[in-house]
Design an enzyme around this catalytic site. Sequence first.
Site, PDB file in Angstrom:
ATOM      1  N   HIS A 122       0.832  -1.211   0.000  1.00 49.33           N
ATOM      2  CA  HIS A 122       0.000   0.000   0.000  1.00 49.33           C
ATOM      3  C   HIS A 122       0.867   1.261   0.000  1.00 49.33           C
ATOM      4  CE1 HIS A 122      -3.641   2.378   1.219  1.00 49.33           C
ATOM      5  NE2 HIS A 122      -2.704   3.165   1.730  1.00 49.33           N
ATOM      6  N   GLU A 123       1.796   1.339   0.940  1.00 51.23           N
ATOM      7  CA  GLU A 123       2.630   2.538   1.035  1.00 51.23           C
ATOM      8  C   GLU A 123       3.549   2.676  -0.177  1.00 51.23           C
ATOM      9  OE1 GLU A 123       1.737   4.678   3.030  1.00 51.23           O
ATOM     10  OE2 GLU A 123       0.519   3.440   4.362  1.00 51.23           O
TER      11      GLU A 123
ATOM     12  N   HIS B  25       1.724   4.481  -2.880  1.00 52.17           N
ATOM     13  CA  HIS B  25       1.831   5.937  -2.716  1.00 52.17           C
ATOM     14  C   HIS B  25       3.190   6.426  -3.221  1.00 52.17           C
ATOM     15  CE1 HIS B  25      -1.790   6.992  -0.603  1.00 52.17           C
ATOM     16  NE2 HIS B  25      -1.556   6.197   0.428  1.00 52.17           N
TER      17      HIS B  25
ATOM     18  N   HIS C  43       3.678   6.580  -6.944  1.00 53.86           N
ATOM     19  CA  HIS C  43       2.877   7.660  -7.522  1.00 53.86           C
ATOM     20  C   HIS C  43       3.665   8.974  -7.482  1.00 53.86           C
ATOM     21  CE1 HIS C  43      -1.288   9.877  -7.613  1.00 53.86           C
ATOM     22  NE2 HIS C  43      -0.725   9.821  -8.806  1.00 53.86           N
TER      23      HIS C  43
END
Length: 651
Positions: free
Chosen positions: A442-443, A446, A449
Amino acid sequence: MFQTFTLKDQELNDFPQRLEELLKRHKEAINTLAASESDGYEAVLKPMEDLDEERSLFFTPLSHLNSVLNSEATQKAYEASLPLLSRFHSEIAQNEALYTKLKRLQARTPEQRKVLENEIRDFRLSGAELPLDKKKELESIDLELSELSNRFSQNLLDATKAYELIIEDPEDVAGIPESDLAAARFEEDGKVQWRFTLQIPSYLAYMTYGPNRQLREELYRAYTTRAPENAQVIDRILELRQQKAKLLGFDNYAEYALQTRDARDEWEVTDFLEKLTELSLPQGRAELEELRRFARELDGIEDLASYDVAYYGEKLKKHLYDFDESETKPYLEQQAVLNGLLQIVSELFGMRFEAMEVPRWHPSVKAYDIYRAEELSGRIYFDLEARKEKRGGAWMHDWETRFIDSRGEDHLPSAFVVANFPPASEDQPSLLRHDDVVTLFHEMGHAIHHLFSRVPERSVSGINGVAWDVVEFPSQFLENFAYEAPILRRFARHYQTGEAMPEELLAKIKAAKNFQAALGMLRQLEFALFDFKLHQRLYQGDEVQELLDWVREKTALLKPPAYNRFQHGFAHIFAGGYAAGYYSYKWAEVLSADAFFACLDPEGNFDRKMAQGYYEHILSRGGSEEMSSLYQQWLGRKARLESLIRLYGME
């Protein structure tokens, strides 16, 4: 080239003074730009973006250090710096000459037009069109809100650090995985004891596996009653947010917050959350009844409570799927998982990660330079292990941003990925739960991105300029693949024998993925509805708890104990930027679920052609266009709500 992470004690002592000098210089430079004759984007906004980056490079190390290596010195410097930054941003946001200048600027490219559009919008939302006395009032509100947010966070951190549950009886830790016991074990006067805290790895270990129901409630009570002094902080935050919204011409803070979001209006958000609630309730009731029946049959529990859910949920999952999270830990050694993740990202997006020996804030931190087509393109830091001085949870924080400055120089991005995974001990390395692997994916979503941006304008490069309610899209997208067997096979090997994770266990992970999915969905919807409703009018004192109780009547099938004061620890909305925006997790999840199924091939691997399209249209474009537009360009359609229902197995 990248900045070096250094911040010594003396630098901490005089940090506020040096920050004040920097801000004074920047204010003078901005005033000069506002008074200039030029109406060209490159002559005004490009130099301003250079200043933005300089401030970020200066302040981010302190902000980061205060979160990951908190001390009296970092806290003092941080608290002294916040008012300076808040005042600076308020003054710039209310600079009439600059606002007038921006409205006259000529932009040449779509990215520049987006920057200009955002800047003018943000000026209006910052009070640029208010009379002088109202501007001063708004400046005072923003300053106090910044201080209150930090106080909320510090109260929570102090309360988390202050509590310990000491267990002496071995029967009270029977069944807890050895890796968690190793982290908790200590000796005093020659006697082995176990220490459990409110730090998430420790707290979850006992709530999930701790056999003593009374101790589970004691730990749960301590966790859900942390920082009672935050009640007063919440009241004042809500009061100031409502005042701010009214000053700017909005009925409430929720309406104000939506001006920079993907959702169109308040009705669309509440309708979205209520529809998801309706879809989740039938399966949620069935899941809760199954859990109650199981606890009753297993241990004669007739009054299943909130502090029982994780414990009996874990046992029921093992009963149904013969799956226990602890089974995965020997196969998920932290470094092996990280290596596997980096390899997967490399193959999907044509990147290469190279470990670097660079200055770090802690010995456990790892740094990697990123290459695309053998050209250096970014740097990422991983700080993954829990320690007392680190605030709880997991997050990504950007440091440097990819952009082209006013001199034509191409800046490279960098970012931090932070988590609180079980630390290594003398006896064994850091071993992760599968949930931890999902968190890391998940991190990393980020991070890439931000790091994979190719946008030349800083204000809309990486995560900059991305609407709050879609910022979780790339992170949720990547985490979905952490459940796929072909992905897990890349790195899931026994830390002692090197044996691959058995196919049976891989299958169990996938089968158990949506275990109690509806109950989990309802809990997130509870948080989201509470947050959004809380900001639709002014609530004070007992009204806050009454609203939460009302929301729970609609969403919480198992009512928590009356002493539960969840809101006192709801840092996302009172200290983390998600005010009137917690719904964003589900809003973005529609995009992530739809994109996940678009990129999944029949064997459960990434479709590399689709992954490249995802890189080109989503990751590399940052906030240069609205996400709905970028998504339409990628797949030629809008994201389908049905994909989220399918993702949770609720069809």
